[in-house]
Design a protein around this motif. Structure first.
Motif, PDB file in Angstrom:
ATOM      1  N   GLY A 161      -7.746   2.327  10.651  1.00  0.00           N
ATOM      2  CA  GLY A 161      -8.532   3.551  10.711  1.00  0.00           C
ATOM      3  C   GLY A 161      -8.591   4.208   9.342  1.00  0.00           C
ATOM      4  N   PRO A 162      -9.022   5.449   9.262  1.00  0.00           N
ATOM      5  CA  PRO A 162      -9.173   6.101   7.953  1.00  0.00           C
ATOM      6  C   PRO A 162      -7.880   6.205   7.162  1.00  0.00           C
ATOM      7  CG  PRO A 162      -9.456   7.661   9.768  1.00  0.00           C
ATOM      8  CD  PRO A 162      -9.473   6.304  10.368  1.00  0.00           C
ATOM      9  N   ALA A 163      -6.744   6.417   7.833  1.00  0.00           N
ATOM     10  CA  ALA A 163      -5.466   6.474   7.109  1.00  0.00           C
ATOM     11  C   ALA A 163      -5.117   5.104   6.546  1.00  0.00           C
ATOM     12  CB  ALA A 163      -4.355   6.970   8.037  1.00  0.00           C
ATOM     13  N   GLY A 164      -5.251   4.061   7.375  1.00  0.00           N
ATOM     14  CA  GLY A 164      -4.925   2.713   6.929  1.00  0.00           C
ATOM     15  C   GLY A 164      -5.820   2.236   5.808  1.00  0.00           C
ATOM     16  N   LEU A 165      -7.111   2.510   5.909  1.00  0.00           N
ATOM     17  CA  LEU A 165      -8.039   2.083   4.870  1.00  0.00           C
ATOM     18  C   LEU A 165      -7.783   2.829   3.558  1.00  0.00           C
ATOM     19  CD1 LEU A 165     -11.428   1.759   6.811  1.00  0.00           C
ATOM     20  CD2 LEU A 165      -9.859  -0.060   6.116  1.00  0.00           C
ATOM     21  N   ALA A 166      -7.525   4.129   3.641  1.00  0.00           N
ATOM     22  CA  ALA A 166      -7.243   4.898   2.426  1.00  0.00           C
ATOM     23  C   ALA A 166      -5.954   4.426   1.769  1.00  0.00           C
ATOM     24  CB  ALA A 166      -7.162   6.387   2.746  1.00  0.00           C
ATOM     25  N   CYS A 167      -4.930   4.180   2.590  1.00  0.00           N
ATOM     26  CA  CYS A 167      -3.653   3.691   2.074  1.00  0.00           C
ATOM     27  C   CYS A 167      -3.822   2.337   1.417  1.00  0.00           C
ATOM     28  CB  CYS A 167      -2.642   3.609   3.212  1.00  0.00           C
ATOM     29  SG  CYS A 167      -0.999   3.107   2.695  1.00  0.00           S
ATOM     30  N   ALA A 168      -4.537   1.436   2.074  1.00  0.00           N
ATOM     31  CA  ALA A 168      -4.756   0.097   1.519  1.00  0.00           C
ATOM     32  C   ALA A 168      -5.532   0.162   0.217  1.00  0.00           C
ATOM     33  CB  ALA A 168      -5.509  -0.760   2.539  1.00  0.00           C
ATOM     34  N   ALA A 169      -6.539   1.012   0.153  1.00  0.00           N
ATOM     35  CA  ALA A 169      -7.348   1.133  -1.064  1.00  0.00           C
ATOM     36  C   ALA A 169      -6.507   1.597  -2.244  1.00  0.00           C
ATOM     37  CB  ALA A 169      -8.507   2.096  -0.823  1.00  0.00           C
ATOM     38  N   GLU A 170      -5.646   2.589  -2.019  1.00  0.00           N
ATOM     39  CA  GLU A 170      -4.839   3.120  -3.118  1.00  0.00           C
ATOM     40  C   GLU A 170      -3.760   2.127  -3.559  1.00  0.00           C
ATOM     41  OE1 GLU A 170      -5.290   6.291  -4.758  1.00  0.00           O
ATOM     42  OE2 GLU A 170      -7.175   5.752  -3.771  1.00  0.00           O
ATOM     43  N   LEU A 171      -3.120   1.450  -2.612  1.00  0.00           N
ATOM     44  CA  LEU A 171      -2.104   0.461  -2.972  1.00  0.00           C
ATOM     45  C   LEU A 171      -2.724  -0.721  -3.697  1.00  0.00           C
ATOM     46  CD1 LEU A 171       0.041   0.535   0.285  1.00  0.00           C
ATOM     47  CD2 LEU A 171       0.800   1.250  -2.007  1.00  0.00           C
ATOM     48  N   ASN A 172      -3.927  -1.069  -3.302  1.00  0.00           N
ATOM     49  CA  ASN A 172      -4.630  -2.166  -3.989  1.00  0.00           C
ATOM     50  C   ASN A 172      -4.991  -1.775  -5.413  1.00  0.00           C
ATOM     51  OD1 ASN A 172      -6.042  -4.853  -3.787  1.00  0.00           O
ATOM     52  ND2 ASN A 172      -7.808  -3.570  -4.228  1.00  0.00           N
ATOM     53  N   LYS A 173      -5.402  -0.531  -5.608  1.00  0.00           N
ATOM     54  CA  LYS A 173      -5.700  -0.056  -6.964  1.00  0.00           C
ATOM     55  C   LYS A 173      -4.479  -0.176  -7.867  1.00  0.00           C
ATOM     56  CE  LYS A 173      -9.196   3.439  -5.802  1.00  0.00           C
ATOM     57  NZ  LYS A 173      -9.467   4.911  -5.747  1.00  0.00           N
ATOM     58  N   ALA A 174      -3.295   0.018  -7.269  1.00  0.00           N
ATOM     59  CA  ALA A 174      -2.051  -0.083  -8.039  1.00  0.00           C
ATOM     60  C   ALA A 174      -1.667  -1.531  -8.333  1.00  0.00           C
ATOM     61  CB  ALA A 174      -0.921   0.621  -7.294  1.00  0.00           C
ATOM     62  N   GLY A 175      -2.432  -2.471  -7.777  1.00  0.00           N
ATOM     63  CA  GLY A 175      -2.194  -3.872  -8.077  1.00  0.00           C
ATOM     64  C   GLY A 175      -1.332  -4.611  -7.069  1.00  0.00           C
ATOM     65  N   HIS A 176      -0.920  -3.931  -6.004  1.00  0.00           N
ATOM     66  CA  HIS A 176      -0.092  -4.595  -5.007  1.00  0.00           C
ATOM     67  C   HIS A 176      -0.944  -5.513  -4.117  1.00  0.00           C
ATOM     68  CE1 HIS A 176       3.093  -2.050  -6.336  1.00  0.00           C
ATOM     69  NE2 HIS A 176       2.512  -0.939  -5.900  1.00  0.00           N
ATOM     70  N   ASN A 177      -0.290  -6.434  -3.458  1.00  0.00           N
ATOM     71  CA  ASN A 177      -0.966  -7.365  -2.552  1.00  0.00           C
ATOM     72  C   ASN A 177      -0.923  -6.786  -1.140  1.00  0.00           C
ATOM     73  OD1 ASN A 177      -1.305  -9.815  -4.449  1.00  0.00           O
ATOM     74  ND2 ASN A 177       0.840  -9.223  -4.698  1.00  0.00           N
ATOM     75  N   VAL A 178      -2.071  -6.373  -0.645  1.00  0.00           N
ATOM     76  CA  VAL A 178      -2.145  -5.599   0.596  1.00  0.00           C
ATOM     77  C   VAL A 178      -2.817  -6.401   1.701  1.00  0.00           C
ATOM     78  CG1 VAL A 178      -2.941  -3.456   1.660  1.00  0.00           C
ATOM     79  CG2 VAL A 178      -2.315  -3.486  -0.767  1.00  0.00           C
ATOM     80  N   THR A 179      -2.176  -6.424   2.858  1.00  0.00           N
ATOM     81  CA  THR A 179      -2.764  -7.004   4.062  1.00  0.00           C
ATOM     82  C   THR A 179      -2.828  -5.929   5.135  1.00  0.00           C
ATOM     83  OG1 THR A 179      -1.910  -9.219   3.584  1.00  0.00           O
ATOM     84  CG2 THR A 179      -2.545  -8.763   5.857  1.00  0.00           C
ATOM     85  N   VAL A 180      -3.993  -5.769   5.730  1.00  0.00           N
ATOM     86  CA  VAL A 180      -4.204  -4.777   6.782  1.00  0.00           C
ATOM     87  C   VAL A 180      -4.326  -5.501   8.118  1.00  0.00           C
ATOM     88  CG1 VAL A 180      -5.691  -2.924   7.646  1.00  0.00           C
ATOM     89  CG2 VAL A 180      -5.386  -3.239   5.174  1.00  0.00           C
ATOM     90  N   TYR A 181      -3.523  -5.084   9.090  1.00  0.00           N
ATOM     91  CA  TYR A 181      -3.548  -5.672  10.422  1.00  0.00           C
ATOM     92  C   TYR A 181      -4.241  -4.726  11.401  1.00  0.00           C
ATOM     93  CZ  TYR A 181      -0.254  -9.196   8.779  1.00  0.00           C
ATOM     94  OH  TYR A 181       0.334 -10.228   8.082  1.00  0.00           O
ATOM     95  N   GLU A 182      -5.151  -5.270  12.173  1.00  0.00           N
ATOM     96  CA  GLU A 182      -5.911  -4.502  13.154  1.00  0.00           C
ATOM     97  C   GLU A 182      -5.933  -5.269  14.475  1.00  0.00           C
ATOM     98  OE1 GLU A 182      -7.752  -2.278  15.499  1.00  0.00           O
ATOM     99  OE2 GLU A 182      -7.573  -1.428  13.476  1.00  0.00           O
ATOM    100  N   ARG A 183      -5.582  -4.591  15.570  1.00  0.00           N
ATOM    101  CA  ARG A 183      -5.533  -5.279  16.862  1.00  0.00           C
ATOM    102  C   ARG A 183      -6.912  -5.492  17.471  1.00  0.00           C
ATOM    103  NH1 ARG A 183      -2.568  -0.808  20.762  1.00  0.00           N
ATOM    104  NH2 ARG A 183      -4.115   0.863  20.603  1.00  0.00           N
TER     105      ARG A 183
END
Length: 491
Positions: A161-183
């Protein structure tokens, strides 16, 4: 600010929506646009108010006042007025990852705190925001921007959702490897399946952003419920940190006689199934509950209830009523609801506007509570029994509900939708992780820190704060990403 005297010279003007009787024939977004030059004049109305509350993001009297993500509103209003669209875009994206979402579905607490609104109609902040990002997409200014360098850290974000997408976007900008899980089978959480298509287009708006994030290097995994399809032991072993953004997904139930009858459903299930069927087959597969030719009663007066009104009308319902337990709000601010609090005033939202156009009356019945639901011989709902109430102060000053004798009604009902909010997160994953909860059953994690009772697990959005706004979810997702990033720097 825009023009120092703009609020005196120009009236508030918002784009017209498509006519109600026209838009109920389809599922397309109903908002239109102002010509660019007119939109620039709306930016000019932002006054030199000295202390702008529009971007304060405070909680006052239990409601948001100002923008929770602290959008730099006076700055980009000024840039709109001057025609500096690229500069306005840069300022907007500095605080908001997804203005195309908030510009469409946010209730705009920023406008409730607008200083112009003390004496005149407030600045059109929400429309200005949406215009900036839509203009940018049309001009081709929004392109994937993957990070130049990657770290060796792996982070799982649970919930898209909006929290997960915003969190993933910011962590990705920092260069981390991000995986988002959605049921669910599509990314977006409530953005995809909780908000109807006519308010937020799923392909041209939501999926467009997901595709951009994928191109930026974020890995999305759908149809996977963590704790069920993907074991918790594997999650904690595979990732350096986990951010839970699963939302508050337990709908509030109605404990009355007849709740178990067929045709009594949760509103979120009704809306989600409709959107999925719409996307899968343009409703041809029939995998949704149709309101066609039915008397529909919606219990709950919030945004979800409004969405049920609009969806039922598009199905071709016979009638629709929306029961609201609270009193009808006043036309203007009450004395105990001063600026810059969120204005608790009466408004005709898009669903009610459509009902008025179709049936000649607002479908909401205020100060009404449900006594029982009655079914037919086949166990299907046929009636909703209600009574009017009044709110009185008890000896301690608390407002209590009292039924008014003689106001009982029996409403015909072939479909009853429960739209009374949400109580907290699902238990499965939270319990498996052994996380501490707050008194409201949400995951316990301090605001601004977002770290749970387990060292490398964070929580953000509705799973932590309870049911709230999309803009609050974005705020928490961004801040949780920052907290998670600082945590990983120490490991």
């Amino acid at each position: 600010m825009g023009k120092s005297t703009g609020f005196l010279e120009y009236n508030r003007e918002v784009p017209k929506d498509r006519a109600p009787l026209e838009r109920i024939k389809d599922w397309a977004e109903f908002h239109l646009e102002l010509p660019e030059e007119k939109q620039q004049l709306q930016g000019a109305r932002c006054m030199d108010c000295g202390v702008p509350y529009c971007h304060s993001g405070m909680m006052i009297a239990g409601g948001a006042s100002g923008c929770p993500i602290h959008n730099l509103i006076p700055e980009w209003n000024d840039m709109i007025y001057k025609g500096l669209w690229k500069e306005a875009l840069a300022r907007l994206l500095n605080t908001n990852n997804f203005p195309e979402f908030t510009g469409r579905v946010c209730p705009a607490p920023c406008e409730g705190a607008c200083t112009v609104g003390l004496n005149e109609p407030q600045v059109t902040i929400k429309v200005n925001e949406c215009t900036i990002i839509d203009h940018a997409f049309k001009e081709g200014w929004i392109t994937p921007t993957p990070p130049k360098h990657r770290t060796d850290k792996k982070i799982a974000v649970v919930g898209s959702g909006p929290a997960g997408l915003a969190c993933a976007a910011e962590l990705n900008k920092a260069g981390h490897n991000v995986t988002v899980y959605e049921r669910a089978d599509r990314i977006g959480g409530l953005l995809m399946y909780g908000i109807p298509n006519m308010k937020l287009d799923k392909i041209d708006v939501v999926q467009r952003r997901v595709d951009l994030m994928t191109a930026e290097g974020i890995n999305f995994v759908t149809s996977t419920e963590v704790g069920k399809d993907y074991p918790v032991a594997a999650l904690t072993a595979d990732y350096d940190a986990v951010v839970l953004c699963g939302g508050a997904t337990k709908p509030r139930d109605l404990p009355v006689e007849g709740r178990e009858l067929q045709g009594v459903d949760f509103a979120i299930d009704f809306l989600s199934a409709n959107t999925k069927s719409l996307l899968d087959s343009n409703l041809a597969d029939g995998n949704y509950t149709s309101a066609k030719d039915k008397h529909v009663v919606i219990i709950g007066g919030g945004d979800t209830g409004t969405d049920c009104v609009a969806t039922s009308i598009r199905h071709g319902c016979k009638s629709v009523l929306q029961l609201e337990i609270m009193p009808k709000p006043p036309a203007t601010r009450a004395a105990n609801n001063p600026w810059p609090e969120w204005p608790k005033t009466y408004k005709l939202d898009y669903g009610q506007e459509e009902a008025v156009a179709l049936y000649s009356n607002d479908p909401r019945q205020y100060c009404t509570t449900t006594k029982k639901i009655v079914g037919d011989a086949n166990g299907h709902v046929k009636e909703v029994h209600t009574v009017e109430i009044e709110w009185l102060a008890d000896e301690a000053g608390r407002m209590i509900m009292k039924e008014i004798p003689g106001t009982e009604k029996v409403l015909p009902a072939d479909l009853v939708l429960l739209a009374m909010g949400f109580l907290g997160p699902d238990d499965l994953l939270v319990d498996q992780l052994g996380l501490e909860r707050d008194p409201r059953s949400n995951v316990k994690a301090d605001y601004g820190v977002y770290q749970t009772s387990v060292d490398n697990i964070f929580a953000a959005g509705d799973i932590r704060r309870g049911q709230s706004l999309v803009v609050w979810a974005i705020n928490e997702g961004r801040e949780a990403a920052r907290s998670c990033h600082h945590y990983l720097k120490t490991k």
